[in-house]
Design a protein around this motif. Structure first.
Motif, PDB file in Angstrom:
ATOM      1  N   ALA A  64       0.784  -1.316   0.052  1.00 25.76           N
ATOM      2  CA  ALA A  64       0.002  -0.135  -0.015  1.00 25.76           C
ATOM      3  C   ALA A  64       0.810   1.163   0.071  1.00 25.76           C
ATOM      4  N   GLU A  65       2.087   1.152   0.521  1.00 27.09           N
ATOM      5  CA  GLU A  65       2.952   2.247   0.666  1.00 27.09           C
ATOM      6  C   GLU A  65       3.146   2.971  -0.928  1.00 27.09           C
ATOM      7  N   HIS A  66       3.148   2.115  -1.861  1.00 29.10           N
ATOM      8  CA  HIS A  66       3.367   2.466  -3.152  1.00 29.10           C
ATOM      9  C   HIS A  66       2.135   3.368  -3.934  1.00 29.10           C
ATOM     10  N   TYR A  67       1.111   3.345  -3.339  1.00 24.19           N
ATOM     11  CA  TYR A  67      -0.196   3.938  -3.811  1.00 24.19           C
ATOM     12  C   TYR A  67       0.171   5.313  -4.086  1.00 24.19           C
ATOM     13  N   PRO A  68       0.410   5.970  -3.107  1.00 22.70           N
ATOM     14  CA  PRO A  68       0.690   7.708  -3.250  1.00 22.70           C
ATOM     15  C   PRO A  68       1.670   7.883  -4.282  1.00 22.70           C
ATOM     16  N   PHE A  69       2.666   7.067  -4.490  1.00 24.45           N
ATOM     17  CA  PHE A  69       3.736   7.392  -5.717  1.00 24.45           C
ATOM     18  C   PHE A  69       2.925   7.304  -7.065  1.00 24.45           C
ATOM     19  N   TRP A  70       2.207   6.256  -7.402  1.00 29.25           N
ATOM     20  CA  TRP A  70       1.444   5.843  -8.463  1.00 29.25           C
ATOM     21  C   TRP A  70       0.341   6.896  -8.644  1.00 29.25           C
ATOM     22  N   ARG A  71      -0.467   7.363  -7.630  1.00 30.08           N
ATOM     23  CA  ARG A  71      -1.081   8.521  -8.088  1.00 30.08           C
ATOM     24  C   ARG A  71      -0.745   9.754  -8.647  1.00 30.08           C
ATOM     25  N   ARG A  72       0.667  10.095  -8.080  1.00 27.75           N
ATOM     26  CA  ARG A  72       1.206  11.224  -8.500  1.00 27.75           C
ATOM     27  C   ARG A  72       1.889  10.970  -9.997  1.00 27.75           C
ATOM     28  N   GLU A  73       2.553   9.563 -10.092  1.00 27.35           N
ATOM     29  CA  GLU A  73       2.882   9.150 -11.366  1.00 27.35           C
ATOM     30  C   GLU A  73       1.866   9.136 -12.450  1.00 27.35           C
ATOM     31  N   LEU A  74       0.718   8.693 -12.314  1.00 28.44           N
ATOM     32  CA  LEU A  74      -0.153   8.575 -13.440  1.00 28.44           C
ATOM     33  C   LEU A  74      -1.168   9.717 -13.345  1.00 28.44           C
TER      34      LEU A  74
ATOM     35  N   GLU B 262      -7.806   9.066  -7.804  1.00 29.13           N
ATOM     36  CA  GLU B 262      -8.060   8.264  -6.992  1.00 29.13           C
ATOM     37  C   GLU B 262      -7.513   6.737  -7.545  1.00 29.13           C
ATOM     38  N   LEU B 263      -7.154   5.868  -6.789  1.00 27.29           N
ATOM     39  CA  LEU B 263      -6.732   4.868  -7.216  1.00 27.29           C
ATOM     40  C   LEU B 263      -6.905   3.704  -6.083  1.00 27.29           C
TER      41      LEU B 263
END
Length: 220
Positions: A70-80, A84-85
């Motif tokens: 779950a720690e990676h979700y903030p990164f992917w929200r920014r990256e993509l 919401e994700l």
């Protein structure tokens, strides 16, 4: 050497195969997962309510259950660029907290609910991740990010639910982290000593051991 940690199951996710349109073709995929409420049975090759589509590259004993931090979700929200994700967006069965690639090692044994698992390998993303996000280069970005997640084999069937703890119950003596294994897989100049360790690492999936043996053969 990686540090062994415990964690928590943030979300339990499942999905059945479906056909979708991708670049003019009908593709069968199980990349779409949704959170599941309540306790769910974990079996030798999947969890109830979930099924892999292409068993030549997904599923089986070594890749029965996929976990993603779950720690990676903030990164992917920014990256993509997504506000919401939802949990399960990367096709994972288990969205975890506290178990990241630099701290989880091949061969770690983990208990969640009444089920037990062994870490077998990192994930190699395929084109279906691009299909999931309708973003063709997301596979390269996923690989480059080092945020691979990892696969579990099921060593004891049981039941689990979101909110259950993830408890480390045993660790392989040769502590090779998921992060180190991933880097060695993609780096043509990977440390020869690490490659030899991975080629002989019994808890590592057979396909990944085979890859590192081929690397050693080419270098001989």
């Amino acid at each position: 050497m990686a540090e062994a940690v415990d964690g928590k199951l943030v979300s339990l996710n499942a999905g059945l195969p479906r056909e979708v349109e991708w670049r003019g073709e009908r593709i069968r995929t199980s990349i779409f997962k949704s959170p599941v409420a309540g306790r769910v049975r974990v079996r030798a090759e999947n969890i109830d309510g979930d099924r892999q589509s292409d068993l030549s590259v997904h599923g089986g004993i070594d890749k029965a259950v996929y976990a993603y931090p779950a720690e990676h979700y903030p990164f992917w929200r920014r990256e993509l660029g997504l506000a919401e994700l939802a949990w399960g967006s990367f096709g994972e069965n288990l969205t975890t907290e506290g178990l990241t690639e630099d701290r989880v090692c091949i061969g770690d044994r983990v208990r969640c609910g009444t089920a037990e698992f062994a870490v077998t390998q990192p994930r190699q993303p395929c084109f279906k991740l691009g299909l999931r996000f309708a973003w063709p280069d997301v596979v390269k970005r996923f690989q480059k990010s080092g945020r691979s997640g990892f696969y579990f084999a099921v060593t004891r069937e049981g039941e689990l639910a979101a909110g259950d703890s993830l408890e480390l119950i045993a660790a392989d003596g040769d502590r090779v982290s998921i992060a180190d294994a991933t880097r060695a897989f993609y780096d043509r100049d990977a440390d020869p000593a690490l490659v030899r360790r991975l080629a002989q690492l019994k808890p590592l999936s057979a396909s990944w051991r085979g890859h590192f043996r081929k690397v050693l053969g080419r270098r001989a």
